[in-house]
Design a protein around this motif. Structure first.
Motif, PDB file in Angstrom:
ATOM      1  N   TRP A  80      -5.736  -4.003  -5.419  1.00 57.12           N
ATOM      2  CA  TRP A  80      -5.747  -5.118  -4.482  1.00 57.12           C
ATOM      3  C   TRP A  80      -6.538  -4.729  -3.247  1.00 57.12           C
ATOM      4  CZ3 TRP A  80      -4.447  -9.913  -5.557  1.00 57.12           C
ATOM      5  CH2 TRP A  80      -3.549 -10.162  -6.586  1.00 57.12           C
ATOM      6  N   LEU A  81      -7.339  -5.666  -2.762  1.00 55.83           N
ATOM      7  CA  LEU A  81      -8.077  -5.483  -1.514  1.00 55.83           C
ATOM      8  C   LEU A  81      -7.649  -6.596  -0.568  1.00 55.83           C
ATOM      9  CD1 LEU A  81     -10.333  -4.075   0.091  1.00 55.83           C
ATOM     10  CD2 LEU A  81     -11.950  -5.670  -0.963  1.00 55.83           C
ATOM     11  N   ASP A  82      -7.046  -6.241   0.565  1.00 54.21           N
ATOM     12  CA  ASP A  82      -6.511  -7.220   1.505  1.00 54.21           C
ATOM     13  C   ASP A  82      -7.504  -7.421   2.638  1.00 54.21           C
ATOM     14  OD1 ASP A  82      -4.904  -8.969   2.754  1.00 54.21           O
ATOM     15  OD2 ASP A  82      -3.348  -7.557   3.345  1.00 54.21           O
ATOM     16  N   VAL A  83      -8.099  -8.617   2.692  1.00 58.33           N
ATOM     17  CA  VAL A  83      -9.050  -8.957   3.741  1.00 58.33           C
ATOM     18  C   VAL A  83      -8.307  -9.737   4.815  1.00 58.33           C
ATOM     19  CG1 VAL A  83     -11.216 -10.128   4.284  1.00 58.33           C
ATOM     20  CG2 VAL A  83     -10.902  -9.040   2.044  1.00 58.33           C
ATOM     21  N   LYS A  84      -8.070  -9.116   5.965  1.00 58.83           N
ATOM     22  CA  LYS A  84      -7.271  -9.715   7.016  1.00 58.83           C
ATOM     23  C   LYS A  84      -8.002 -10.867   7.701  1.00 58.83           C
ATOM     24  CE  LYS A  84      -3.793  -6.887   6.623  1.00 58.83           C
ATOM     25  NZ  LYS A  84      -2.476  -7.359   6.101  1.00 58.83           N
ATOM     26  N   GLN A  90      -2.830  -1.128  -3.729  1.00 56.59           N
ATOM     27  CA  GLN A  90      -3.755  -1.714  -2.773  1.00 56.59           C
ATOM     28  C   GLN A  90      -4.721  -0.638  -2.289  1.00 56.59           C
ATOM     29  OE1 GLN A  90      -1.912  -4.147   0.198  1.00 56.59           O
ATOM     30  NE2 GLN A  90      -3.597  -3.947   1.636  1.00 56.59           N
ATOM     31  N   LEU A  91      -5.995  -0.990  -2.210  1.00 62.99           N
ATOM     32  CA  LEU A  91      -6.990  -0.049  -1.711  1.00 62.99           C
ATOM     33  C   LEU A  91      -6.756   0.237  -0.230  1.00 62.99           C
ATOM     34  CD1 LEU A  91     -10.331  -1.262  -3.349  1.00 62.99           C
ATOM     35  CD2 LEU A  91      -9.058   0.812  -3.872  1.00 62.99           C
ATOM     36  N   VAL A  92      -6.935   1.487   0.151  1.00 59.49           N
ATOM     37  CA  VAL A  92      -6.803   1.901   1.546  1.00 59.49           C
ATOM     38  C   VAL A  92      -8.194   1.959   2.162  1.00 59.49           C
ATOM     39  CG1 VAL A  92      -6.009   3.718   3.100  1.00 59.49           C
ATOM     40  CG2 VAL A  92      -4.724   3.209   1.007  1.00 59.49           C
ATOM     41  N   LEU A  93      -8.346   1.367   3.322  1.00 61.37           N
ATOM     42  CA  LEU A  93      -9.635   1.286   3.986  1.00 61.37           C
ATOM     43  C   LEU A  93     -10.280   2.665   4.125  1.00 61.37           C
ATOM     44  CD1 LEU A  93     -11.661  -0.599   5.419  1.00 61.37           C
ATOM     45  CD2 LEU A  93     -10.441  -0.121   7.557  1.00 61.37           C
ATOM     46  N   LEU A  94     -11.524   2.787   3.675  1.00 59.99           N
ATOM     47  CA  LEU A  94     -12.354   3.989   3.776  1.00 59.99           C
ATOM     48  C   LEU A  94     -11.834   5.169   2.945  1.00 59.99           C
ATOM     49  CD1 LEU A  94     -13.191   3.955   7.612  1.00 59.99           C
ATOM     50  CD2 LEU A  94     -14.490   2.957   5.717  1.00 59.99           C
ATOM     51  N   PRO A 138       0.818  -1.204   0.000  1.00 63.91           N
ATOM     52  CA  PRO A 138       0.000   0.000   0.000  1.00 63.91           C
ATOM     53  C   PRO A 138       0.852   1.254   0.000  1.00 63.91           C
ATOM     54  CG  PRO A 138      -0.029  -1.035   2.165  1.00 63.91           C
ATOM     55  CD  PRO A 138       0.672  -1.984   1.250  1.00 63.91           C
ATOM     56  N   VAL A 139       0.431   2.243  -0.755  1.00 60.71           N
ATOM     57  CA  VAL A 139       1.124   3.527  -0.815  1.00 60.71           C
ATOM     58  C   VAL A 139       0.100   4.625  -0.556  1.00 60.71           C
ATOM     59  CG1 VAL A 139       2.485   5.086  -2.239  1.00 60.71           C
ATOM     60  CG2 VAL A 139       2.765   2.619  -2.491  1.00 60.71           C
ATOM     61  N   ALA A 140       0.331   5.400   0.501  1.00 54.29           N
ATOM     62  CA  ALA A 140      -0.646   6.423   0.883  1.00 54.29           C
ATOM     63  C   ALA A 140      -0.737   7.518  -0.166  1.00 54.29           C
ATOM     64  CB  ALA A 140      -0.265   7.009   2.247  1.00 54.29           C
ATOM     65  N   ASP A 141       0.382   8.019  -0.607  1.00 53.19           N
ATOM     66  CA  ASP A 141       0.402   9.096  -1.597  1.00 53.19           C
ATOM     67  C   ASP A 141       1.200   8.635  -2.806  1.00 53.19           C
ATOM     68  OD1 ASP A 141      -0.935  10.977   0.101  1.00 53.19           O
ATOM     69  OD2 ASP A 141       0.952  11.187   1.210  1.00 53.19           O
ATOM     70  N   ARG A 142       0.541   8.559  -3.943  1.00 58.96           N
ATOM     71  CA  ARG A 142       1.219   8.082  -5.140  1.00 58.96           C
ATOM     72  C   ARG A 142       0.901   8.991  -6.311  1.00 58.96           C
ATOM     73  NH1 ARG A 142      -2.806   4.466  -3.831  1.00 58.96           N
ATOM     74  NH2 ARG A 142      -4.540   4.327  -5.282  1.00 58.96           N
ATOM     75  N   ALA A 143       1.834   9.095  -7.221  1.00 59.54           N
ATOM     76  CA  ALA A 143       1.619   9.908  -8.419  1.00 59.54           C
ATOM     77  C   ALA A 143       0.613   9.227  -9.331  1.00 59.54           C
ATOM     78  CB  ALA A 143       2.955  10.087  -9.154  1.00 59.54           C
ATOM     79  N   ALA A 144      -0.023  10.014 -10.174  1.00 64.97           N
ATOM     80  CA  ALA A 144      -0.998   9.476 -11.114  1.00 64.97           C
ATOM     81  C   ALA A 144      -0.307   8.500 -12.062  1.00 64.97           C
ATOM     82  CB  ALA A 144      -1.641  10.610 -11.913  1.00 64.97           C
ATOM     83  N   PRO A 145      -0.807   7.246 -12.178  1.00 69.14           N
ATOM     84  CA  PRO A 145      -0.155   6.268 -13.044  1.00 69.14           C
ATOM     85  C   PRO A 145      -0.345   6.609 -14.514  1.00 69.14           C
ATOM     86  CG  PRO A 145      -2.217   5.395 -12.189  1.00 69.14           C
ATOM     87  CD  PRO A 145      -1.994   6.723 -11.503  1.00 69.14           C
TER      88      PRO A 145
END
Length: 263
Positions: free
Chosen positions: A255-259, A235-239, A121-128
Motif C-alpha cells: 500500500w502507498l498512502d498519498v496524504k 504499507q510502503l515507508v517513505l524513502l 505501516p510496520v517499521a520492522d516486520r518478519a519475512a512473510p
C-alpha cells in the motif's frame, strides 16, 4: 488516498510493477444514484431511484469502477474490467424485477470492486511466508488436433494459462464479451502460455495440437492464479527501499498512502 501496488513476475529475471487498486477519497455520503434519476425510464432504473439505499449503492459502484479503471494501466486489464462491468449490468442487475434481486446484485458487485482495508505501516516486520494460490482447474486432453474447453476464475486478478505437450500446443483465450486473444505458442512446435488479468467468470480456451497423424500423447492445461508473497499487505515507508526476488507465478503487493497531491 491509499493505493495498492503489486510486483508480479513471469520469471525470476523479470519484475513488473502493476498498479492494481485504489480506494476512494473520503467524501460525504450521497443519496444520488450513479445516473440521473430524472431521466430514469427503465423499470430497473426506477426501482433504484425509488430506494435510497440502492441509489447510494449505485453511486458507490460507479465511483469504485471509475477509480479501478483509472488505476489499471495495462490495456488488457482495463478491457477485462470494463467487460466485467458490462456483464454485471446485462446479466445481473438489469434482469432483476424486484428490490430483493437488485439488493443481492449490488451487494455482490460492491464486494468485487471494493479494495481491502489497508494494513497499518510496520517499521520492522518478519519475512512473510508465501500464500498458496486458490486451487484452479487443470485438464488433460489429446495432444492431436483442435480442442476447446471452458474454465472459471473466482475473482478479478492476474492469471496464467499454460499447456504442456509432447509436440507443442498453441492456445487462444476467448472472452465472451471482449473476444479472442492472440494465439500463443505454435502447434506442433512450441507450447503456448497466456498471462493477464481476468475478471470473475467463465472463459473459453481453444487449443491446437499437432496435425500430424503420428502425433501422440496428451496435453495438460493448467490455470494458475499468481501467488501473493505477503499478507496482510504492508504499507510502503517513505524513502525506504524494498527489495524482493520473485519466482514465476508470484507477486508482492504494497500500500502507498498519498496524504495530499504532489507535483
Amino acid at each position: 488516498m491509499p493505493i495498492m501496488i503489486a510486483f508480479m513476475a513471469r520469471s525470476e529475471e523479470m519484475m513488473v510493477l502493476v498498479l492494481l487498486l485504489t480506494s476512494l477519497l473520503a467524501s460525504p455520503a450521497s443519496l444520488a444514484a450513479g445516473f440521473d434519476c430524472t431521466k430514469a425510464h427503465t423499470p430497473v432504473e426506477k426501482l433504484i431511484c425509488a430506494d435510497p439505499g440502492l441509489s447510494r449503492q449505485d453511486e458507490q459502484i460507479s465511483r469504485l469502477y471509475a477509480v479501478r479503471r483509472q488505476a489499471v494501466t495495462e490495456s488488457t486489464a482495463r478491457q477485462s474490467l470494463q467487460d466485467g462491468q458490462v456483464r454485471w449490468l446485462r446479466q445481473s442487475r438489469n434482469i432483476c424485477i424486484d428490490m430483493a434481486c437488485l439488493k443481492k446484485a449490488y451487494e455482490a458487485r460492491l464486494a468485487e470492486l471494493s479494495p481491502p482495508e489497508p494494513a497499518p505501516p510496520v517499521a520492522d516486520r518478519a519475512a512473510p511466508q508465501p500464500l498458496a494460490a486458490e486451487p484452479l482447474p487443470s485438464f488433460v486432453i489429446s495432444a492431436q488436433g483442435e480442442q476447446s474447453l471452458e474454465f472459471s476464475v473466482p475473482r478479478f486478478g492476474r492469471y496464467a494459462v499454460t499447456v504442456s505437450s509432447p509436440q507443442g500446443t498453441a492456445l487462444q483465450l476467448v472472452d465472451r464479451v471482449a473476444g479472442p486473444s492472440a494465439v500463443q505458442g505454435v502447434a506442433g512446435q512450441a507450447d503456448g502460455r497466456w498471462d493477464g488479468f481476468l475478471d470473475r467468470g467463465r472463459y473459453l480456451l481453444r487449443l491446437t495440437g499437432s496435425g500430424s497423424k503420428q502425433a501422440s500423447g496428451e496435453t495438460k492445461v493448467t490455470v494458475r492464479a499468481f501467488t501473493a508473497l505477503n499478507d496482510p499487505v504492508p504499507q510502503l515507508v517513505l524513502l525506504k527501499p524494498e527489495q524482493s526476488n520473485l519466482a514465476d507465478f508470484s507477486q508482492r503487493a504494497y500500500w502507498l498512502d498519498v496524504k495530499e497531491p504532489r507535483t
